[in-house]
Design an enzyme around this catalytic site. Structure first.
Site, PDB file in Angstrom:
ATOM      1  NE  ARG A   3      -4.094   1.879   2.167  1.00  0.00           N
ATOM      2  CZ  ARG A   3      -4.283   2.736   3.178  1.00  0.00           C
ATOM      3  NH1 ARG A   3      -3.535   2.658   4.258  1.00  0.00           N
ATOM      4  NH2 ARG A   3      -5.223   3.664   3.098  1.00  0.00           N
TER       5      ARG A   3
ATOM      6  CG  HIS B 121      -1.566   5.226  -0.551  1.00  0.00           C
ATOM      7  ND1 HIS B 121      -2.328   5.738   0.478  1.00  0.00           N
ATOM      8  CD2 HIS B 121      -2.373   4.337  -1.182  1.00  0.00           C
ATOM      9  CE1 HIS B 121      -3.534   5.169   0.468  1.00  0.00           C
ATOM     10  NE2 HIS B 121      -3.576   4.316  -0.523  1.00  0.00           N
ATOM     11  CG  ASP B 122       6.196   6.845  -3.608  1.00  0.00           C
ATOM     12  OD1 ASP B 122       6.122   8.091  -3.542  1.00  0.00           O
ATOM     13  OD2 ASP B 122       7.201   6.254  -4.041  1.00  0.00           O
TER      14      ASP B 122
ATOM     15  N   GLY C 225       4.006  10.419  -9.041  1.00  0.00           N
ATOM     16  CA  GLY C 225       4.821   9.295  -9.506  1.00  0.00           C
ATOM     17  C   GLY C 225       5.555   8.577  -8.378  1.00  0.00           C
TER      18      GLY C 225
ATOM     19  CG  ASP D 261       8.028  11.147  -6.076  1.00  0.00           C
ATOM     20  OD1 ASP D 261       7.311  10.506  -5.264  1.00  0.00           O
ATOM     21  OD2 ASP D 261       7.802  12.344  -6.358  1.00  0.00           O
TER      22      ASP D 261
ATOM     23  CB  SER E 210       6.769  12.331  -2.765  1.00  0.00           C
ATOM     24  OG  SER E 210       5.694  11.596  -3.320  1.00  0.00           O
TER      25      SER E 210
ATOM     26  CG  ASN F  56      -1.202   8.796   2.498  1.00  0.00           C
ATOM     27  OD1 ASN F  56      -1.707   7.812   1.958  1.00  0.00           O
ATOM     28  ND2 ASN F  56      -0.510   9.694   1.833  1.00  0.00           N
TER      29      ASN F  56
ATOM     30  N   PRO G 184      -7.468   7.007  -4.530  1.00  0.00           N
ATOM     31  CG  PRO G 184      -7.453   5.011  -5.716  1.00  0.00           C
ATOM     32  CD  PRO G 184      -6.550   6.002  -5.080  1.00  0.00           C
TER      33      PRO G 184
ATOM     34  CB  THR H 253      -6.798 -17.171   2.397  1.00  0.00           C
ATOM     35  OG1 THR H 253      -7.196 -16.455   1.211  1.00  0.00           O
ATOM     36  CG2 THR H 253      -7.227 -18.625   2.267  1.00  0.00           C
TER      37      THR H 253
ATOM     38  CG  ASP I 100      -5.687 -16.648  -1.810  1.00  0.00           C
ATOM     39  OD1 ASP I 100      -6.373 -15.594  -1.836  1.00  0.00           O
ATOM     40  OD2 ASP I 100      -5.721 -17.429  -0.847  1.00  0.00           O
TER      41      ASP I 100
END
Ligand SMILES: *[C@@H]1O[C@H](CO)[C@@H](O)[C@H](O)[C@H]1NC(C)=O
Ligand SMILES: *[C@@H]1O[C@H](CO)[C@@H](O)[C@H](O)[C@H]1NC(C)=O
Ligand SMILES: *[C@@H]1O[C@H](CO)[C@@H](O)[C@H](O)[C@H]1NC(C)=O
Ligand SMILES: *[C@@H]1O[C@H](CO)[C@@H](O)[C@H](O)[C@H]1NC(C)=O
Ligand SMILES: *[C@@H]1O[C@H](CO)[C@@H](O)[C@H](O)[C@H]1NC(C)=O
Ligand SMILES: *[C@@H]1O[C@H](CO)[C@@H](O)[C@H](O)[C@H]1NC(C)=O
Ligand SMILES: *[C@@H]1O[C@H](CO)[C@@H](O)[C@H](O)[C@H]1NC(C)=O
Length: 332
Positions: A64, A68-69, A74, A76, A78, A97, A166, A251, A256
């Site tokens: 994640r 989120h980076d 992009g 990077d 950040s 975040n 999102p 699971t 999977d």
């Protein structure tokens, strides 16, 4: 002879120009560290494995972090920057975040291990990409060759983190357009959503589905009724919004295709998970069916979509820098 030579040299010059252009265009490469830190993948993988022994959630948390980076300016690094020096607003404190992204300490410890073998060579952005791959492959998911050569940003973009990532409350159309804004298509959206095959979510990110969905006075009709009962017990009205639930109830820590088989029986945890299968007429439905019926198809698509996501606007060449401490710009 003279003119032949001229032709020869001008051809050579053209080839050199094209080569320079290709190199400076900033393609990532599988062999980027082959002479400067040939064992970087092993170092990262060992650190992730170590972290997993005390925290079964960390694999999902690390993937994640990479996601989120990449969605904000992009891939990077950040997202890793703390407030300080020229950084006045961090991405860490952005709404999507704050209080939910985790694993920063593990990234710091991976970076320390990498620095002690190969000082000043490997970017924090590349460490996130490598840690994401290790997280999946160590959880019985697919492995893939991670493309490398990203450099780290000098800036963070909190405003974009607030709006580009999102949210779990959006419609499929909105999510699709956020993916499209970074060059990812519907196949990428469905495949990457499969990362919810492991990890946890806090009640606050789906409790709107449980009692009064979208102002209807009833639960989300796309939620399986037995699953609904379980979730209502775990996330009572006015209960603790931070209580954790498995994203994949069948699971929880294995990577999977059960995430997709769950969607077929209306056991997607987040609204945005279930929408992939339950939105009338959506082009995502047939992709969900394919991944639910064929785990290899999911694994192949997932690996490709991770590479696609990892290619979002990297800094390369002489752009940005290789941070020594992932939390701050060098010298600040
Ligand atoms: C990793 O490789 C680098 C050079 O590429 C070397 O200096 C370092 O000692 C190696 N580290 C380990 C743990 O093998
Ligand atoms: C981002 O969202 C948070 C929480 O809503 C808000 O406090 C902050 O001011 C926003 N930052 C920017 C740069 O828009
Ligand atoms: C979805 O996008 C539309 C159009 O941009 C916007 O008006 C709406 O607020 C968005 N909905 C959500 C839940 O973000
Ligand atoms: C919620 O209700 C609004 C207004 O009735 C509607 O436009 C929207 O599509 C609904 N959202 C969902 C996810 O059902
Ligand atoms: C709800 O889940 C059960 C299994 O727990 C399944 O048999 C049933 O078909 C599901 N219902 C719907 C509407 O998907
Ligand atoms: C499952 O997907 C793989 C990879 O795309 C494909 O090669 C294979 O033929 C598929 N299997 C079936 C039974 O459709
Ligand atoms: C902070 O910003 C100033 C002005 O743009 C710049 O001169 C300085 O190099 C920056 N400091 C760091 C550590 O990047």
């Amino acid at each position: 002879m003279f003119s032949t030579n001229n032709t020869y040299y001008s051809l050579l010059a053209t080839i050199l120009l094209v080569l320079t252009f290709v190199l400076s265009e900033g393609q990532l490469s599988a062999t980027f560290y082959s002479t400067t830190c040939s064992n970087v993948s092993t170092i990262v993988r060992n650190s992730v494995q170590q972290a997993l022994t005390s925290d079964s959630r960390i694999a999902a948390s690390l993937i994640r972090l990479h996601f989120h980076d990449c969605f904000v300016d992009g891939c990077d690094g950040s997202i890793l920057l703390d407030v300080g020096g020229n950084i006045t607003q961090s991405e860490k404190d952005a709404l999507p975040n704050a209080n939910s992204v985790r694993g920063y300490d593990v990234v710091d410890s991976i970076k320390s291990s990498v620095e002690s073998s190969c000082p000043g060579v490997v970017s924090c952005a590349d460490i996130l990409a490598l840690a994401a791959e290790s997280s999946v492959s160590l959880s019985q998911g697919p492995s893939w060759t991670v493309l490398l050569g990203r450099r780290d940003s000098l800036t963070a973009n909190q405003a974009s983190a607030n709006t580009s990532l999102p949210s779990p409350f959006e419609t499929l159309a909105n999510i699709t357009s956020k993916f499209s804004a970074v060059g990812l298509d519907t196949n990428d959206l469905v495949a990457l959503s499969g990362a919810h095959s492991f990890g946890r979510s806090q009640c606050q990110f789906f409790s709107q589905r449980l009692f009064n969905f979208n102002g209807t006075g009833n639960p989300d009709p796309n939620l399986n009724s037995t699953y609904l009962t379980t979730l209502q017990q775990n996330c009572p009205q006015n209960g603790n919004g931070a209580t954790l639930n498995d994203l994949d109830p069948s699971t929880p820590d294995t990577f999977d295709n059960n995430y997709f088989t769950n969607l077929l029986i209306h056991k997607g945890l987040l609204q945005t998970d279930q929408e992939l299968f339950s939105t009338d007429g959506a082009s995502t439905i047939s992709i969900v069916n394919n991944f639910a019926n064929n785990q290899s198809a999911f694994f192949e698509a997932f690996a490709q979509s991770m590479i696609n996501m990892g290619n979002i606007s990297p800094l390369t060449g002489t752009q940005g820098q290789i941070r020594i401490d992932c939390k701050k710009v060098n010298g600040s």
